[in-house]
Design a protein around this motif. Structure first.
Motif, PDB file in Angstrom:
ATOM      1  N   HIS A 214       0.862  -1.191   0.000  1.00 58.98           N
ATOM      2  CA  HIS A 214       0.000   0.000   0.000  1.00 58.98           C
ATOM      3  C   HIS A 214       0.896   1.239   0.000  1.00 58.98           C
TER       4      HIS A 214
ATOM      5  N   ASP B  26      -6.619  -6.664 -14.435  1.00 59.19           N
ATOM      6  CA  ASP B  26      -7.353  -6.699 -13.167  1.00 59.19           C
ATOM      7  C   ASP B  26      -6.405  -6.653 -11.975  1.00 59.19           C
TER       8      ASP B  26
ATOM      9  N   GLN C 197      -5.060  -3.114 -11.749  1.00 55.99           N
ATOM     10  CA  GLN C 197      -6.101  -2.217 -11.260  1.00 55.99           C
ATOM     11  C   GLN C 197      -6.269  -2.363  -9.743  1.00 55.99           C
ATOM     12  N   SER C 198      -6.249  -3.590  -9.253  1.00 53.45           N
ATOM     13  CA  SER C 198      -6.357  -3.818  -7.810  1.00 53.45           C
ATOM     14  C   SER C 198      -5.181  -3.190  -7.074  1.00 53.45           C
TER      15      SER C 198
ATOM     16  N   ASN D  52      -5.455   0.661  -6.895  1.00 53.27           N
ATOM     17  CA  ASN D  52      -6.515   1.035  -5.952  1.00 53.27           C
ATOM     18  C   ASN D  52      -5.979   1.169  -4.528  1.00 53.27           C
ATOM     19  N   GLN D  53      -4.803   0.584  -4.266  1.00 59.46           N
ATOM     20  CA  GLN D  53      -4.218   0.610  -2.933  1.00 59.46           C
ATOM     21  C   GLN D  53      -3.199   1.739  -2.747  1.00 59.46           C
TER      22      GLN D  53
ATOM     23  N   LYS E  47      -1.844   5.390  -2.166  1.00 59.06           N
ATOM     24  CA  LYS E  47      -2.443   6.434  -1.330  1.00 59.06           C
ATOM     25  C   LYS E  47      -2.466   7.813  -1.984  1.00 59.06           C
TER      26      LYS E  47
ATOM     27  N   LEU F 175      -5.907   2.570 -16.508  1.00 64.24           N
ATOM     28  CA  LEU F 175      -6.025   2.395 -15.060  1.00 64.24           C
ATOM     29  C   LEU F 175      -6.719   3.592 -14.417  1.00 64.24           C
ATOM     30  N   LYS F 176      -7.620   3.303 -13.489  1.00 65.21           N
ATOM     31  CA  LYS F 176      -8.345   4.358 -12.775  1.00 65.21           C
ATOM     32  C   LYS F 176      -8.329   4.029 -11.279  1.00 65.21           C
ATOM     33  N   PRO F 177      -7.323   4.544 -10.538  1.00 68.71           N
ATOM     34  CA  PRO F 177      -7.234   4.267  -9.101  1.00 68.71           C
ATOM     35  C   PRO F 177      -8.455   4.792  -8.349  1.00 68.71           C
ATOM     36  N   THR F 178      -8.773   4.116  -7.263  1.00 65.28           N
ATOM     37  CA  THR F 178      -9.938   4.497  -6.463  1.00 65.28           C
ATOM     38  C   THR F 178      -9.766   5.879  -5.843  1.00 65.28           C
ATOM     39  N   THR F 179      -8.592   6.138  -5.261  1.00 62.01           N
ATOM     40  CA  THR F 179      -8.385   7.411  -4.556  1.00 62.01           C
ATOM     41  C   THR F 179      -7.180   8.203  -5.055  1.00 62.01           C
TER      42      THR F 179
END
Length: 437
Positions: A162, A187, A190-191, A194-195, A197, A212-216
């Motif tokens: 992370h 996949d 992408q996972s 997503n981790q 920061k 790629l589209k990170p969550t945050t």
């Protein structure tokens, strides 16, 4: 101070991690096969004890780090469980390091090691930095400002991390013994993002990585194409170095000079420059660090003999082979390119048989060495003769007895592969330098 035992300490990542832990002031020992591997040289320099596998190596008071090639059925792991010792996998322990300190993880199907070397080189000259590179190089500091690490996608190991920042050089289908297809690979990446920061630096020229589209985390792109936040322009290459401009958000940022030659390496360098800029390292300091850059082990490692150049390179995927040949042509446009390739794993060779042929045929002459298999493979599903059949005018080099086939002048000999092709390369160098060919 803690005590650590590394099971499989000669692995490229494990060797690097052991060096970091040792440099941080801990007691380190490990176990492995008795065969000499180049990754143990830096362990020997630190006088880190290396034993052959045995339950007797496991003592009270040690924490155990288990290499990726092993599982809990290993004799040393069984003994550690009996003693109630703490056991980490390699990925778990590295993930802990990356969580404890501001961190940068470098990943991608290709270029991880080179890019991690470039990033580490810039940061170590500007901050207190610990770093782990996949060529068996590691360096640790007790109170690091940053930890920089190569993050491997195989078996989704990087999902244990992370980091604050990440670089993704590309996404290309590989490891067919684990991943089903490129969608499965995507996949996994992408996972991973997503981790992250803070920020993910992505090659905007790459077909898959650019999606790629990170969550945050924020996304910053780099590359040659229009639209990249850090765009490479005006590239020129001589036999000594390449010079290129970088435009940041469409405005001229700086001109850089570096002793690299392939388009992929220029892109890798730009990702390192971008992550340095994001972390407020000024242009002058970045260029000073680039001047001091030395390639990672087995990444276009050159040896010159008369009018010939012998190169040892880790390229083991069709895309990497094409990139290595491109580097040779750009640096030595007047020399003949001779490719000597040793495939790594039966599964990869079978899956990419035609792609290997297509990449190799961008060289002037092609020689093939028997496939170097993985310990995980149970069955020989393909042979080097199968690759030869689809690669016109190629020949087979089985060892020293065939070196007389490699008797050219004014040529670049590219020894490529992830197996033991480097040993064949060094034998060839010995004979070539003593005029025995």
């Amino acid at each position: 101070m803690s005590n650590y035992h590394f099971i499989g300490i000669k692995g490229s990542g494990m060797s690097s991690l052991a060096q970091i832990v040792y440099d941080m002031g801990h007691v380190v020992q490990g176990s492995d096969e008795t065969t000499y591997f180049f990754t143990q040289e830096k362990l020997d320099q630190r006088n880190i004890p290396i034993f052959y596998y045995s339950a007797e190596n496991i003592k009270e008071g040690y924490e155990i780090i288990l290499g990726n090639a092993f599982d809990e059925t290993h004799v040393e792991c069984i003994r550690a469980k009996e003693l109630g010792l703490k056991i980490y996998t390699y990925a778990q322990f590295l993930g802990k390091l990356l969580s404890d300190t501001p961190s940068i993880a470098v990943t991608g199907a290709h270029g991880k090691t080179t890019t991690t070397t470039m990033v580490s080189n810039i940061f170590k000259h500007n901050f207190v930095t610990s770093f782990l590179i996949g060529d068996g190089t590691g360096h640790g500091e007790k109170n690091s400002d940053y930890v920089i690490a190569e993050a491997c996608e195989y078996y989704r190991h990087f999902l244990a991390y992370h980091p604050d920042y990440a670089i993704v050089t590309n996404i290309d289908f590989d490891h067919p013994d684990y991943f089903n297809d490129e969608n499965d690979m995507f996949d996994a990446f992408q996972s991973f993002v997503n981790q992250v920061k803070d920020t993910v630096v992505v090659c905007g020229d790459d077909r898959l990585a650019s999606k790629l589209k990170p969550t945050t985390a924020k996304v910053i792109t780099y590359g040659f194409n229009d639209g990249n936040y850090y765009q490479i322009k005006n590239l020129t290459t001589s036999s000594e170095y390449s010079t290129f401009d970088i435009y940041k958000d469409s405005k001229y940022f700086a001109t850089f000079k570096m002793a690299i030659f392939g388009l992929h390496d220029i892109a890798n360098a730009t990702s390192a420059i971008a992550i340095a800029d994001i972390n407020n390292i000024n242009i002058e300091e970045i260029q000073k660090s680039l001047d001091l850059y030395k390639p990672a082990e087995r990444r276009f490692s050159e040896h010159k003999i008369d009018d010939n150049v012998v190169v040892d390179d880790y390229a083991h995927h069709p895309s990497e082979i094409k990139a290595t040949i491109n580097s040779a042509r750009r640096k030595y446009p007047d020399k003949q390119i001779v490719a000597i390739f040793q495939p790594h794993t039966y599964s990869r060779t079978a899956k990419f048989l035609n792609e290997f042929s297509e990449s190799l045929l961008t060289a002037d002459k092609v020689f093939l060495s028997p496939i170097f298999s993985s310990v995980r493979e149970k069955e020989k599903i393909v042979g080097i003769e199968d690759l030869q059949k689809v690669t016109p005018n190629s020949d087979i080099i089985r060892g020293e007895e065939d070196f007389d086939k490699l008797n050219f002048n004014n040529s670049v000999y590219l020894f490529m592969g992830a197996g033991n092709i480097n040993k064949i390369c060094h034998k060839f160098l010995e004979k070539k330098s003593t005029k025995q060919l």
